[in-house]
Design an enzyme around this catalytic site. Structure first.
Site, mmCIF file in Angstrom:
data_model
loop_
_atom_site.group_PDB
_atom_site.id
_atom_site.type_symbol
_atom_site.label_atom_id
_atom_site.label_comp_id
_atom_site.label_asym_id
_atom_site.label_seq_id
_atom_site.Cartn_x
_atom_site.Cartn_y
_atom_site.Cartn_z
ATOM 1 C CG ASP A 70 23.641 11.091 5.359
ATOM 2 O OD1 ASP A 70 22.926 10.074 5.357
ATOM 3 O OD2 ASP A 70 24.745 11.151 4.788
ATOM 4 C CB CYS A 80 20.908 5.796 1.630
ATOM 5 S SG CYS A 80 22.098 7.074 2.053
ATOM 6 C CE LYS A 102 20.787 8.707 -1.535
ATOM 7 N NZ LYS A 102 21.711 8.929 -0.407
ATOM 8 C CG HIS A 160 20.956 5.119 -2.848
ATOM 9 N ND1 HIS A 160 21.501 5.365 -1.608
ATOM 10 C CD2 HIS A 160 21.894 4.421 -3.527
ATOM 11 C CE1 HIS A 160 22.710 4.853 -1.528
ATOM 12 N NE2 HIS A 160 22.975 4.273 -2.691
ATOM 13 C CG HIS A 203 24.647 11.609 1.178
ATOM 14 N ND1 HIS A 203 25.837 11.605 0.494
ATOM 15 C CD2 HIS A 203 24.449 10.338 1.609
ATOM 16 C CE1 HIS A 203 26.356 10.386 0.523
ATOM 17 N NE2 HIS A 203 25.533 9.600 1.199
ATOM 18 C CG ASP A 231 18.526 8.605 4.397
ATOM 19 O OD1 ASP A 231 19.007 9.372 5.251
ATOM 20 O OD2 ASP A 231 19.102 8.345 3.319
ATOM 21 C CG ASN A 232 21.084 7.541 7.228
ATOM 22 O OD1 ASN A 232 20.984 7.092 6.082
ATOM 23 N ND2 ASN A 232 21.827 8.606 7.494
ATOM 24 C CE LYS A 263 25.494 7.554 5.589
ATOM 25 N NZ LYS A 263 25.744 8.376 4.396
#
Length: 458
Positions: A39, A78, A148, A150, A232, A293-294, A309
């Site tokens: 994020d 994510c 992380k 995920h 995040h 990741d975004n 996001k």
């Protein structure tokens, strides 16, 4: 005179041996490090114009390597972006289009119907998929992931089952930075397959393990993946262990000041990683990549992009990306070449000299030849889709043109070369371009929906 000759001979021998050592280092497969923030705002680095957050170590990657201006995440959230990186393919090909673990949104479309997933921790990257770690490990690399994950909470999806020799981190989409538990009470911290108790701020724990991995594997090629949970939510600052345990209600409480502190702790870790490389003489032949990741969320700075996001506006999918490899890549290069997360899969394999055919065709491309030459950027086409019960968006970027359909209600066309903030709809002026992009997007969706993939309904 004899002493002078002996000195010159010794000096020449030393220079020769140094040059041989450097040539040997450059010829060896490179070490590969991928640091993935979560994020992270497009404009939250000094090298991207940020003035209120200090990121000198991350900025070094831009000064000493390549900075992308038009780099995209595979998705606006994510899990699907991580899937794109791990597989090198569109995440839709294996059925992962949204993030795991959102109780309200954990549903997916099956045969035209929305099906709820009762166990929010049951999903994972299909076991039929081959990961980048699988392939690099087969090529002789030591592989480590710290952060992380995920991509699955259950043991069968654990990183140590997906190609990584070592793993330390939190398996879920988020967790308390000090208590290491999800807000529903699920304990997320693992060392390999084992639940472990550790005191400390999560970002610091990751930085320590990443540096140790470099130290432990300095003698042979390694692949180090550092997917940070930061920045995040929950928004919890470092050096504040008295911070109350996160709850569903407090998940997004925070401020720009807390966000700043969280970013700077990532940067501190990058500095430690770069210092460890220098300490062992590994800098020249190590490829280091930093990205997100975004797009950024509520306390981030995505300017000059629009939105954030979980949307397909530029602020949700365009992300920073920096790449340094002194032995191969130019220094201080800024490129507008369009690239996307899944390209890193193909790029890392090419860097490592892996030439064997992929088990499944890759959708990403090797970026090295585009970065090491003065050739003009190539035109590419990227696609995105959000197909959720609470949000419907589709988008395509083809060269300078971007088409977005927001909520199945309106077709919008933007020229990103002149309108990076997506403020002026040009669809009514370029009906032919609009129609062409819509047709391309429709064809891509049909291809994705026809892919053989596992359907996650349990």
């Amino acid at each position: 005179m004899r002493s002078l000759l002996l000195f010159l001979f010794a000096l020449g021998s030393s220079l020769f041996m140094s040059s041989v050592a450097l040539a040997k280092e450059d010829a060896a497969p490179p070490n590969i490090i991928f640091i993935l923030a979560d994020d992270f705002g497009y404009g939250d680095l000094g090298c991207m114009g940020c003035t209120d957050i200090a990121t000198p170590n991350i900025d070094r990657l831009a000064t000493e390597g390549v900075k992308f201006t038009d780099f995209y995440a595979n998705a606006p959230v994510c899990t699907p972006t991580r899937t794109g990186f791990m597989t090198g393919r569109w995440q839709q090909r294996c059925g992962l289009e949204h993030a795991f673990g959102y109780t309200v949104e954990q549903s997916r479309r099956v045969n035209g119907q929305w099906v709820n997933e009762p166990d929010i921790h049951a999903l994972g990257l299909p076991l039929t998929e081959t990961t980048i770690a699988d392939r690099l490990k087969a090529a002789g690399y030591a592989t480590g992931a710290f952060g992380k994950w995920h991509l699955g909470f259950k043991d069968e999806f654990n990183p140590t089952k997906r190609g990584f020799d070592e793993y330390f981190g939190e398996l879920l989409g988020h967790a308390d930075y000090y208590q290491h538990a999800y807000y529903d009470g699920t304990y997320a911290l693992r060392d390999g397959l084992q639940p472990v108790k550790r005191d400390g701020y999560f970002t610091d724990l990751l930085n320590e393990r990443a540096v140790k991995f470099i130290r432990d594997h300095k003698a042979a090629p390694f692949f180090l993946y550092v997917p940070h949970l930061a920045v995040h939510g929950p928004f919890q600052p470092p050096d504040a262990p008295e911070t109350p345990m996160v709850t569903k209600e407090s998940m997004h409480h925070g401020s720009r000041a807390i966000y700043k502190a969280m970013v700077e702790r990532i940067d501190l870790g990058v500095g430690k990683i770069l210092s460890e490389l220098e300490k062992h003489g590994l800098t020249n032949n190590t490829l280091v990549v930093f990205s997100s990741d975004n797009g950024g969320e509520r306390y981030s700075r995505n300017l000059p992009l629009f939105h954030h996001k979980a949307t397909l506006w530029e602020g949700g999918i365009r992300v920073p990306c920096l790449m340094r490899w002194p032995a191969k890549l130019p220094k201080g290069k800024v490129t507008s070449q369009m690239a996307i997360t899944m390209d890193l899969h193909a790029t890392f394999l090419a860097s490592a000299g892996v030439t064997s055919t992929a088990p499944k065709p890759l959708d990403g491309i090797n970026l090295l030849s585009l970065l090491t030459s003065d050739a003009k950027s190539i035109e590419r086409t990227f696609f995105w889709r959000i197909d959720r019960s609470n949000r419907q968006q589709r988008a395509i970027r083809h060269g300078k043109w971007k088409y977005i359909n927001d909520g199945n209600t309106m077709d919008l066309l933007f020229n990103l070369d002149t309108d990076i903030s997506e403020r002026t709809d040009l669809g009514y002026q370029h009906l032919d371009i609009l129609a062409d992009l819509k047709a391309k997007l429709k064809a891509w969706e049909a291809e994705m929906d026809a892919s053989e993939r596992e359907v996650w309904v349990r």
